[in-house]
Design a protein around this motif. Structure first.
Motif, PDB file in Angstrom:
ATOM      1  N   ARG A   1      39.872  44.699  15.172  1.00 43.40           N
ATOM      2  CA  ARG A   1      40.000  43.066  15.551  1.00 43.40           C
ATOM      3  C   ARG A   1      41.021  42.327  14.112  1.00 43.40           C
ATOM      4  O   ARG A   1      41.307  41.356  14.888  1.00 43.40           O
ATOM      5  CB  ARG A   1      38.634  42.449  14.664  1.00 43.40           C
ATOM      6  CG  ARG A   1      38.213  40.860  15.148  1.00 43.40           C
ATOM      7  CD  ARG A   1      36.804  41.395  14.900  1.00 43.40           C
ATOM      8  NE  ARG A   1      35.972  39.700  14.954  1.00 43.40           N
ATOM      9  CZ  ARG A   1      35.105  39.352  13.894  1.00 43.40           C
ATOM     10  NH1 ARG A   1      34.218  39.900  14.675  1.00 43.40           N
ATOM     11  NH2 ARG A   1      35.093  37.691  14.276  1.00 43.40           N
TER      12      ARG A   1
ATOM     13  N   ARG B   1      44.354  41.379  15.138  1.00 45.61           N
ATOM     14  CA  ARG B   1      44.382  40.586  16.807  1.00 45.61           C
ATOM     15  C   ARG B   1      43.968  38.949  15.742  1.00 45.61           C
ATOM     16  O   ARG B   1      45.139  37.620  16.630  1.00 45.61           O
ATOM     17  CB  ARG B   1      43.643  40.399  17.629  1.00 45.61           C
ATOM     18  CG  ARG B   1      44.151  41.766  18.441  1.00 45.61           C
ATOM     19  CD  ARG B   1      42.777  42.560  19.067  1.00 45.61           C
ATOM     20  NE  ARG B   1      41.702  43.699  18.818  1.00 45.61           N
ATOM     21  CZ  ARG B   1      41.601  44.726  18.892  1.00 45.61           C
ATOM     22  NH1 ARG B   1      42.485  45.449  18.905  1.00 45.61           N
ATOM     23  NH2 ARG B   1      40.459  45.028  18.473  1.00 45.61           N
ATOM     24  N   GLU B   2      43.413  38.895  15.156  1.00 40.03           N
ATOM     25  CA  GLU B   2      42.725  37.539  14.555  1.00 40.03           C
ATOM     26  C   GLU B   2      44.137  37.177  13.803  1.00 40.03           C
ATOM     27  O   GLU B   2      45.020  35.455  14.219  1.00 40.03           O
ATOM     28  CB  GLU B   2      41.844  37.522  13.496  1.00 40.03           C
ATOM     29  CG  GLU B   2      40.484  37.831  14.319  1.00 40.03           C
ATOM     30  CD  GLU B   2      39.186  37.908  13.777  1.00 40.03           C
ATOM     31  OE1 GLU B   2      38.363  37.444  14.055  1.00 40.03           O
ATOM     32  OE2 GLU B   2      39.376  38.574  12.548  1.00 40.03           O
TER      33      GLU B   2
ATOM     34  N   ASN C   1      47.076  36.104  16.080  1.00 39.87           N
ATOM     35  CA  ASN C   1      46.621  34.871  16.885  1.00 39.87           C
ATOM     36  C   ASN C   1      45.931  33.079  15.908  1.00 39.87           C
ATOM     37  O   ASN C   1      46.267  31.934  16.340  1.00 39.87           O
ATOM     38  CB  ASN C   1      44.659  34.954  17.413  1.00 39.87           C
ATOM     39  CG  ASN C   1      44.427  35.785  18.624  1.00 39.87           C
ATOM     40  OD1 ASN C   1      45.725  36.473  19.266  1.00 39.87           O
ATOM     41  ND2 ASN C   1      43.628  36.269  18.921  1.00 39.87           N
TER      42      ASN C   1
ATOM     43  N   HIS D   1      43.403  32.395  14.163  1.00 37.93           N
ATOM     44  CA  HIS D   1      41.851  32.675  14.325  1.00 37.93           C
ATOM     45  C   HIS D   1      41.155  32.993  14.574  1.00 37.93           C
ATOM     46  O   HIS D   1      41.473  34.381  14.585  1.00 37.93           O
ATOM     47  CB  HIS D   1      41.957  31.079  14.891  1.00 37.93           C
ATOM     48  CG  HIS D   1      42.213  31.307  16.579  1.00 37.93           C
ATOM     49  ND1 HIS D   1      41.373  32.173  17.518  1.00 37.93           N
ATOM     50  CD2 HIS D   1      42.968  30.884  17.250  1.00 37.93           C
ATOM     51  CE1 HIS D   1      41.099  32.495  18.283  1.00 37.93           C
ATOM     52  NE2 HIS D   1      43.046  31.612  18.683  1.00 37.93           N
TER      53      HIS D   1
ATOM     54  N   ALA E   1      37.638  35.253  15.246  1.00 36.49           N
ATOM     55  CA  ALA E   1      37.436  35.060  16.487  1.00 36.49           C
ATOM     56  C   ALA E   1      35.792  34.345  16.845  1.00 36.49           C
ATOM     57  O   ALA E   1      35.091  35.214  15.019  1.00 36.49           O
ATOM     58  CB  ALA E   1      37.618  36.492  17.282  1.00 36.49           C
TER      59      ALA E   1
ATOM     60  N   HIS F   1      41.847  25.134  23.835  1.00 39.77           N
ATOM     61  CA  HIS F   1      43.678  25.722  24.539  1.00 39.77           C
ATOM     62  C   HIS F   1      44.525  24.562  23.601  1.00 39.77           C
ATOM     63  O   HIS F   1      45.879  25.022  23.973  1.00 39.77           O
ATOM     64  CB  HIS F   1      42.991  26.204  25.677  1.00 39.77           C
ATOM     65  CG  HIS F   1      44.515  26.100  26.618  1.00 39.77           C
ATOM     66  ND1 HIS F   1      44.588  27.444  26.502  1.00 39.77           N
ATOM     67  CD2 HIS F   1      45.640  26.111  27.432  1.00 39.77           C
ATOM     68  CE1 HIS F   1      45.756  27.762  27.396  1.00 39.77           C
ATOM     69  NE2 HIS F   1      46.439  26.703  27.684  1.00 39.77           N
TER      70      HIS F   1
ATOM     71  N   LYS G   1      44.893  27.395  20.901  1.00 40.30           N
ATOM     72  CA  LYS G   1      43.431  28.983  20.356  1.00 40.30           C
ATOM     73  C   LYS G   1      43.209  29.656  21.314  1.00 40.30           C
ATOM     74  O   LYS G   1      43.157  29.162  22.354  1.00 40.30           O
ATOM     75  CB  LYS G   1      42.240  27.881  19.989  1.00 40.30           C
ATOM     76  CG  LYS G   1      42.874  27.229  18.119  1.00 40.30           C
ATOM     77  CD  LYS G   1      43.100  27.455  17.444  1.00 40.30           C
ATOM     78  CE  LYS G   1      43.174  26.531  16.520  1.00 40.30           C
ATOM     79  NZ  LYS G   1      43.422  27.174  15.578  1.00 40.30           N
ATOM     80  N   ARG G   2      43.238  30.707  21.793  1.00 43.22           N
ATOM     81  CA  ARG G   2      43.040  31.659  22.459  1.00 43.22           C
ATOM     82  C   ARG G   2      40.958  32.085  22.899  1.00 43.22           C
ATOM     83  O   ARG G   2      40.803  32.174  21.560  1.00 43.22           O
ATOM     84  CB  ARG G   2      43.590  33.013  22.043  1.00 43.22           C
ATOM     85  CG  ARG G   2      45.201  33.200  21.626  1.00 43.22           C
ATOM     86  CD  ARG G   2      45.352  34.523  21.601  1.00 43.22           C
ATOM     87  NE  ARG G   2      46.720  34.814  20.831  1.00 43.22           N
ATOM     88  CZ  ARG G   2      47.877  34.478  22.041  1.00 43.22           C
ATOM     89  NH1 ARG G   2      47.234  35.086  23.168  1.00 43.22           N
ATOM     90  NH2 ARG G   2      49.074  34.509  22.075  1.00 43.22           N
ATOM     91  N   THR G   3      41.191  31.637  23.534  1.00 44.70           N
ATOM     92  CA  THR G   3      40.464  31.228  24.203  1.00 44.70           C
ATOM     93  C   THR G   3      39.497  32.160  25.639  1.00 44.70           C
ATOM     94  O   THR G   3      40.361  32.917  26.269  1.00 44.70           O
ATOM     95  CB  THR G   3      39.136  29.693  24.206  1.00 44.70           C
ATOM     96  OG1 THR G   3      39.968  28.981  25.436  1.00 44.70           O
ATOM     97  CG2 THR G   3      39.734  28.875  23.211  1.00 44.70           C
TER      98      THR G   3
ATOM     99  N   GLY H   1      39.945  38.976  18.722  1.00 39.56           N
ATOM    100  CA  GLY H   1      39.905  38.058  19.090  1.00 39.56           C
ATOM    101  C   GLY H   1      39.933  37.218  19.009  1.00 39.56           C
ATOM    102  O   GLY H   1      40.278  35.591  19.197  1.00 39.56           O
ATOM    103  N   MET H   2      39.900  36.591  20.196  1.00 39.15           N
ATOM    104  CA  MET H   2      39.528  35.797  21.290  1.00 39.15           C
ATOM    105  C   MET H   2      37.989  34.871  21.195  1.00 39.15           C
ATOM    106  O   MET H   2      37.253  35.418  20.448  1.00 39.15           O
ATOM    107  CB  MET H   2      39.124  35.287  22.659  1.00 39.15           C
ATOM    108  CG  MET H   2      39.473  36.484  22.934  1.00 39.15           C
ATOM    109  SD  MET H   2      41.366  36.486  23.744  1.00 39.15           S
ATOM    110  CE  MET H   2      40.870  34.723  25.070  1.00 39.15           C
TER     111      MET H   2
END
Length: 198
Positions: free
Chosen positions: A14, A17-18, A21, A23, A25, A50, A54-56, A97-98
């Protein structure tokens, strides 16, 4: 759990992935009565995030019941299983990471607490959309309250099935007399103030 199931350790975590991204999660858990504005506010929050890059991902109660949870009804046991499944799926999205938004009535406090306990510290942000029952009934966007009052729907939350409000939510938004955009802005400001967005 069967003895022959062993968790596989992967090398991409994770944290990787953060970092990609840009940011943290987390899980934003929107709870409140039917018609309280959960889905509307969650949708606006996702739009704002969005737009900020940011990934959501937004999980909505009605939408999930069309697929993953289509086999569940609205008995207490089915409601509990509904939230358990959503909680586990939300954990996967957070691990991806979302910033995950879950908009579910989730009427039972114990079920919401169970989801919180399954998350890492500070990953679960409970957002109580506190809208008076009379206001929800006046809105009644799907005509469900009218049908419940007429006896056409049984076990309807707020009518003949209880809703247990959160005792200490991270965010308590009284959604009565404010614009949905202001409610959504409160959520985004909270995320900014707690460092989730950087």
């Amino acid at each position: 759990m069967p003895e022959n199931i062993v968790r596989h350790a992967h090398k991409t975590h994770r944290s990787h992935r953060e970092l990609l991204n840009g940011h943290r999660a987390c899980l934003l858990w929107f709870t409140g009565l039917s018609g309280s504005g959960k889905s509307t506010i969650a949708g606006l929050v996702e739009e704002k995030l969005h737009a900020m890059g940011k990934r959501t991902y937004l999980l909505d109660g009605d939408n999930v019941r069309h697929g993953l949870n289509r086999d569940l009804g609205f008995s207490d046991q089915d409601r509990i299983e509904n939230i358990r499944r959503i909680g586990e799926m939300s954990r996967l999205f957070v691990d991806a990471g979302m910033i995950t938004l879950a908009a579910f009535i989730s009427p039972f406090r114990a079920d919401r607490d169970t989801v919180r306990e399954r998350m890492e510290a500070d990953d679960f942000v409970e957002v109580f959309i506190d809208t008076p029952l009379v206001t929800c009934e006046q809105r009644d966007p799907k005509g469900l309250y009218r049908r419940a009052r007429d006896g056409q729907i049984r076990d309807f939350t707020g009518i003949d099935s209880p809703y247990e409000p959160p005792e200490a939510p991270e965010l308590h938004i009284v959604n009565d007399g404010i614009a949905p955009e202001e409610a959504a802005a409160q959520v985004v400001r909270y995320l900014q103030s707690k460092g989730y967005l950087s």
